[in-house]
Design a protein around this motif. Structure first.
Motif, PDB file in Angstrom:
ATOM      1  N   MET A 145       0.845  -1.202   0.000  1.00 20.10           N
ATOM      2  CA  MET A 145       0.000   0.000   0.000  1.00 20.10           C
ATOM      3  C   MET A 145       0.884   1.258   0.000  1.00 20.10           C
ATOM      4  SD  MET A 145      -2.493   1.475   2.969  1.00 20.10           S
ATOM      5  CE  MET A 145      -3.150  -0.096   3.503  1.00 20.10           C
ATOM      6  N   THR A 146       0.586   2.201  -0.920  1.00 19.55           N
ATOM      7  CA  THR A 146       1.347   3.454  -0.913  1.00 19.55           C
ATOM      8  C   THR A 146       0.982   4.263   0.332  1.00 19.55           C
ATOM      9  OG1 THR A 146       1.276   3.484  -3.323  1.00 19.55           O
ATOM     10  CG2 THR A 146       1.926   5.526  -2.252  1.00 19.55           C
ATOM     11  N   PRO A 147       1.980   4.672   1.124  1.00 20.82           N
ATOM     12  CA  PRO A 147       1.657   5.431   2.338  1.00 20.82           C
ATOM     13  C   PRO A 147       1.135   6.828   1.996  1.00 20.82           C
ATOM     14  CG  PRO A 147       4.024   5.398   1.972  1.00 20.82           C
ATOM     15  CD  PRO A 147       3.431   4.498   0.926  1.00 20.82           C
ATOM     16  N   GLN A 148       0.221   7.322   2.828  1.00 16.12           N
ATOM     17  CA  GLN A 148      -0.315   8.679   2.629  1.00 16.12           C
ATOM     18  C   GLN A 148       0.554   9.698   3.375  1.00 16.12           C
ATOM     19  OE1 GLN A 148      -3.102   8.930   0.547  1.00 16.12           O
ATOM     20  NE2 GLN A 148      -2.448   6.805   0.352  1.00 16.12           N
ATOM     21  N   LEU A 149       1.081   9.247   4.534  1.00 15.84           N
ATOM     22  CA  LEU A 149       1.848  10.136   5.409  1.00 15.84           C
ATOM     23  C   LEU A 149       3.296   9.662   5.490  1.00 15.84           C
ATOM     24  CD1 LEU A 149       1.767  12.409   7.677  1.00 15.84           C
ATOM     25  CD2 LEU A 149       1.487  10.506   9.287  1.00 15.84           C
ATOM     26  N   LEU A 150       4.224  10.570   5.192  1.00 11.29           N
ATOM     27  CA  LEU A 150       5.644  10.246   5.341  1.00 11.29           C
ATOM     28  C   LEU A 150       6.184  10.997   6.563  1.00 11.29           C
ATOM     29  CD1 LEU A 150       6.863  10.531   1.615  1.00 11.29           C
ATOM     30  CD2 LEU A 150       6.031   8.501   2.825  1.00 11.29           C
ATOM     31  N   ILE A 151       6.760  10.231   7.505  1.00 15.24           N
ATOM     32  CA  ILE A 151       7.281  10.823   8.745  1.00 15.24           C
ATOM     33  C   ILE A 151       8.809  10.746   8.687  1.00 15.24           C
ATOM     34  CG2 ILE A 151       7.287  10.662  11.275  1.00 15.24           C
ATOM     35  CD1 ILE A 151       4.635   9.058  11.035  1.00 15.24           C
ATOM     36  N   PHE A 152       9.438  11.896   8.686  1.00 17.28           N
ATOM     37  CA  PHE A 152      10.886  11.939   8.510  1.00 17.28           C
ATOM     38  C   PHE A 152      11.611  12.184   9.826  1.00 17.28           C
ATOM     39  CE2 PHE A 152       9.060  13.027   4.461  1.00 17.28           C
ATOM     40  CZ  PHE A 152       9.849  12.340   3.556  1.00 17.28           C
ATOM     41  N   ASP A 153      12.591  11.315  10.131  1.00 19.03           N
ATOM     42  CA  ASP A 153      13.545  11.617  11.194  1.00 19.03           C
ATOM     43  C   ASP A 153      14.387  12.815  10.725  1.00 19.03           C
ATOM     44  OD1 ASP A 153      15.323  11.254  13.464  1.00 19.03           O
ATOM     45  OD2 ASP A 153      16.749  10.443  12.005  1.00 19.03           O
ATOM     46  N   VAL A 154      14.926  13.575  11.653  1.00 24.46           N
ATOM     47  CA  VAL A 154      15.588  14.835  11.293  1.00 24.46           C
ATOM     48  C   VAL A 154      17.125  14.726  11.226  1.00 24.46           C
ATOM     49  CG1 VAL A 154      15.923  17.258  11.989  1.00 24.46           C
ATOM     50  CG2 VAL A 154      13.651  16.197  12.163  1.00 24.46           C
ATOM     51  N   ASN A 155      17.761  14.539  12.415  1.00 26.94           N
ATOM     52  CA  ASN A 155      19.231  14.542  12.454  1.00 26.94           C
ATOM     53  C   ASN A 155      19.824  13.326  11.734  1.00 26.94           C
ATOM     54  OD1 ASN A 155      19.554  16.941  14.078  1.00 26.94           O
ATOM     55  ND2 ASN A 155      18.773  15.732  15.794  1.00 26.94           N
ATOM     56  N   GLU A 156      20.707  13.567  10.830  1.00 24.59           N
ATOM     57  CA  GLU A 156      21.385  12.585   9.982  1.00 24.59           C
ATOM     58  C   GLU A 156      20.502  12.099   8.829  1.00 24.59           C
ATOM     59  OE1 GLU A 156      23.348   9.563  12.492  1.00 24.59           O
ATOM     60  OE2 GLU A 156      25.174  10.750  12.401  1.00 24.59           O
ATOM     61  N   GLU A 213      14.982  18.867  -3.144  1.00 29.90           N
ATOM     62  CA  GLU A 213      14.305  18.583  -4.422  1.00 29.90           C
ATOM     63  C   GLU A 213      13.402  17.356  -4.299  1.00 29.90           C
ATOM     64  OE1 GLU A 213      16.887  18.355  -7.865  1.00 29.90           O
ATOM     65  OE2 GLU A 213      15.317  17.354  -9.029  1.00 29.90           O
ATOM     66  N   ALA A 214      13.907  16.340  -3.591  1.00 31.27           N
ATOM     67  CA  ALA A 214      13.103  15.109  -3.442  1.00 31.27           C
ATOM     68  C   ALA A 214      11.836  15.384  -2.639  1.00 31.27           C
ATOM     69  CB  ALA A 214      13.943  14.027  -2.770  1.00 31.27           C
ATOM     70  N   LEU A 215      11.943  16.211  -1.585  1.00 31.22           N
ATOM     71  CA  LEU A 215      10.759  16.540  -0.781  1.00 31.22           C
ATOM     72  C   LEU A 215       9.751  17.336  -1.612  1.00 31.22           C
ATOM     73  CD1 LEU A 215      12.242  17.559   2.717  1.00 31.22           C
ATOM     74  CD2 LEU A 215      11.182  15.377   2.086  1.00 31.22           C
ATOM     75  N   GLU A 216      10.254  18.279  -2.431  1.00 31.24           N
ATOM     76  CA  GLU A 216       9.362  19.073  -3.287  1.00 31.24           C
ATOM     77  C   GLU A 216       8.578  18.169  -4.244  1.00 31.24           C
ATOM     78  OE1 GLU A 216      12.027  23.220  -3.417  1.00 31.24           O
ATOM     79  OE2 GLU A 216      12.290  21.683  -4.970  1.00 31.24           O
ATOM     80  N   LYS A 217       9.290  17.198  -4.793  1.00 32.08           N
ATOM     81  CA  LYS A 217       8.639  16.282  -5.747  1.00 32.08           C
ATOM     82  C   LYS A 217       7.625  15.373  -5.045  1.00 32.08           C
ATOM     83  CE  LYS A 217      11.620  14.642  -8.978  1.00 32.08           C
ATOM     84  NZ  LYS A 217      12.964  14.151  -9.404  1.00 32.08           N
ATOM     85  N   LEU A 218       7.995  14.921  -3.837  1.00 32.37           N
ATOM     86  CA  LEU A 218       7.069  14.069  -3.071  1.00 32.37           C
ATOM     87  C   LEU A 218       5.805  14.856  -2.728  1.00 32.37           C
ATOM     88  CD1 LEU A 218       9.581  12.257  -0.692  1.00 32.37           C
ATOM     89  CD2 LEU A 218       8.075  11.124  -2.356  1.00 32.37           C
ATOM     90  N   LYS A 219       6.003  16.117  -2.360  1.00 29.03           N
ATOM     91  CA  LYS A 219       4.877  16.985  -2.002  1.00 29.03           C
ATOM     92  C   LYS A 219       3.964  17.194  -3.221  1.00 29.03           C
ATOM     93  CE  LYS A 219       4.148  21.269   0.580  1.00 29.03           C
ATOM     94  NZ  LYS A 219       3.322  20.683   1.643  1.00 29.03           N
ATOM     95  N   TYR A 239      12.264   8.801  -3.515  1.00 30.09           N
ATOM     96  CA  TYR A 239      11.212   9.363  -4.373  1.00 30.09           C
ATOM     97  C   TYR A 239      10.872   8.394  -5.512  1.00 30.09           C
ATOM     98  CZ  TYR A 239       8.977  12.030  -8.035  1.00 30.09           C
ATOM     99  OH  TYR A 239       8.099  12.427  -9.023  1.00 30.09           O
ATOM    100  N   MET A 240      11.910   7.861  -6.144  1.00 28.23           N
ATOM    101  CA  MET A 240      11.685   6.951  -7.279  1.00 28.23           C
ATOM    102  C   MET A 240      10.911   5.713  -6.833  1.00 28.23           C
ATOM    103  SD  MET A 240      15.318   7.293  -9.232  1.00 28.23           S
ATOM    104  CE  MET A 240      15.125   5.712 -10.063  1.00 28.23           C
ATOM    105  N   LYS A 241      11.325   5.126  -5.721  1.00 25.00           N
ATOM    106  CA  LYS A 241      10.682   3.896  -5.255  1.00 25.00           C
ATOM    107  C   LYS A 241       9.235   4.143  -4.812  1.00 25.00           C
ATOM    108  CE  LYS A 241      14.631   1.007  -4.177  1.00 25.00           C
ATOM    109  NZ  LYS A 241      15.446   0.325  -3.168  1.00 25.00           N
ATOM    110  N   LEU A 242       8.998   5.332  -4.257  1.00 21.54           N
ATOM    111  CA  LEU A 242       7.641   5.623  -3.770  1.00 21.54           C
ATOM    112  C   LEU A 242       6.682   5.977  -4.905  1.00 21.54           C
ATOM    113  CD1 LEU A 242       8.154   7.720  -0.504  1.00 21.54           C
ATOM    114  CD2 LEU A 242       6.877   5.574  -0.718  1.00 21.54           C
ATOM    115  N   THR A 243       7.223   6.400  -6.035  1.00 20.20           N
ATOM    116  CA  THR A 243       6.335   6.880  -7.104  1.00 20.20           C
ATOM    117  C   THR A 243       6.304   5.968  -8.323  1.00 20.20           C
ATOM    118  OG1 THR A 243       8.136   8.279  -7.904  1.00 20.20           O
ATOM    119  CG2 THR A 243       6.516   9.319  -6.454  1.00 20.20           C
TER     120      THR A 243
END
Lengths: 223, 223
Positions: A1-12, A99-105, A216-220
């Motif tokens: 199932m394609t996830p609707q919500l992507l939760i990103f860890d921050v540091n590293e 760029e990847a976040l912009e495309k995912l958005k 991005y590629m794998k998710l789309t």
């Protein structure tokens, strides 16, 4: 199932900690000191949660830096310690992240950040990094006073976002973070930042990517 | 209050892990690899407990060694991995440990060991090290399937020994172990093995000793 919500860890994961590494290396005169520090920081954060305590992540970071300086037999001033720790608030994203976040958005994913860091540090980091406008929400474990990978940290986000674990995906460069999300039945993506590897005894993350471009590629690809 | 029961952590506290360090350094060709391994091992053990799982400490040790080998870009055979991990079963005590334990025993203290390691490994370690006959009891977290510093690990020993936290003392070279014992109100003694330091944000351990000889002196000076 394609996830609707992507939760990103921050540091590293989102942010490149190279300036911290350079600062700590310079402060303690040893190229291994940064990893010692980050490792003690994560360890003691888990210890706080396991022993039912909570301190601000920045304060644990300061304690970890003191322990690291003792280990490397270096005496450091209070001012140098503060200046070095302040570097975590002025980090750039890894080169491909924006760029990847912009495309995912643009593809309709909802993007949020979840960090063990305190809320104030998170706000400063997102503002400085230029990523702030790309996110739909920001979460710090400060709200639940339990560090990742304790289940409460992830559960809090899912509840606030009114999303099921199955419809969400944690994106992280740390095996311990992936393990916490998996426990709740969330989807996961492991980002192979330098020196980071999945836990062989854990469930294999459905996505293992060298960077956010690959994510991005794998998710789309099937979207 | 002079404690009646002394509970000793095993790896690094009683036993000298130098052979493991030498083995891992040789296997991965890097002097930092041993610390990477031990740090990942402790981290993933805590992650297992935080995510309500349990694996044998030896198995987590193997997974941690695989992660360490990936980090150092070294491919290792299954046999080399097993041979290297086996070294943990054949360790000698730190030089001053045996005599200090004998003297503590002669002063009437009850001595037990408590390890994150599995029961079988603990038995082999105590037998090989020549310390077996000095102890009144051996405990592995295997009985409760929660790693230290989770409170259940210490509580199990106190219950079996029919002792209160106040009348017992945990002796360890690790800040995370001291933190777990402190949470239950146990007395603590920190042994400053090389590179090990107390957690500055934690309650200061009543005893901080450079080795077991100093521990003996401090415990008996008022007795």
């Amino acid at each position: 199932m394609t996830p609707q919500l992507l939760i990103f860890d921050v540091n590293e994961t989102l942010l490149d900690l190279s300036p911290m590494k350079e600062g700590i290396t310079k402060l303690l005169g040893n190229p291994n000191a940064y990893e010692d520090w980050f490792s003690i920081l994560i360890q003691m954060a888990m210890v706080e949660t396991l022993t039912d305590k909570y301190s601000d992540f920045g304060e644990i970071g300061a304690a970890a830096l003191t322990m690291t300086s003792q280990k490397h037999s270096k005496s450091i001033s209070e001012e140098d310690l503060k200046l070095t720790l302040h570097l975590i608030k002025e980090l750039k994203p890894h080169p491909e992240v924006k760029e990847a976040l912009e495309k995912l958005k643009s593809k309709g994913f909802r993007l949020v950040a979840l960090t063990n860091g305190g809320r104030e540090t998170l706000e400063q980091q997102m503002n400085y990094s230029g990523l702030e406008s790309l996110f739909d929400g920001f979460y710090s474990v400060e709200s639940v006073r339990k560090f990742k990978p304790h289940p409460d940290a992830y559960h809090h986000v899912l509840k606030k976002e009114k999303t099921s674990p199955e419809e969400s995906m944690l994106v992280a460069a740390h095996a311990w973070d992936i393990a916490g999300a998996q426990q709740l039945g969330m989807q996961t993506a492991f980002i192979k930042r330098p020196g980071k590897f999945p836990y062989p005894k854990g469930k294999k993350p459905p996505l293992i990517c060298k960077d956010f471009t690959e994510l991005y590629m794998k998710l789309t690809v099937d979207a």
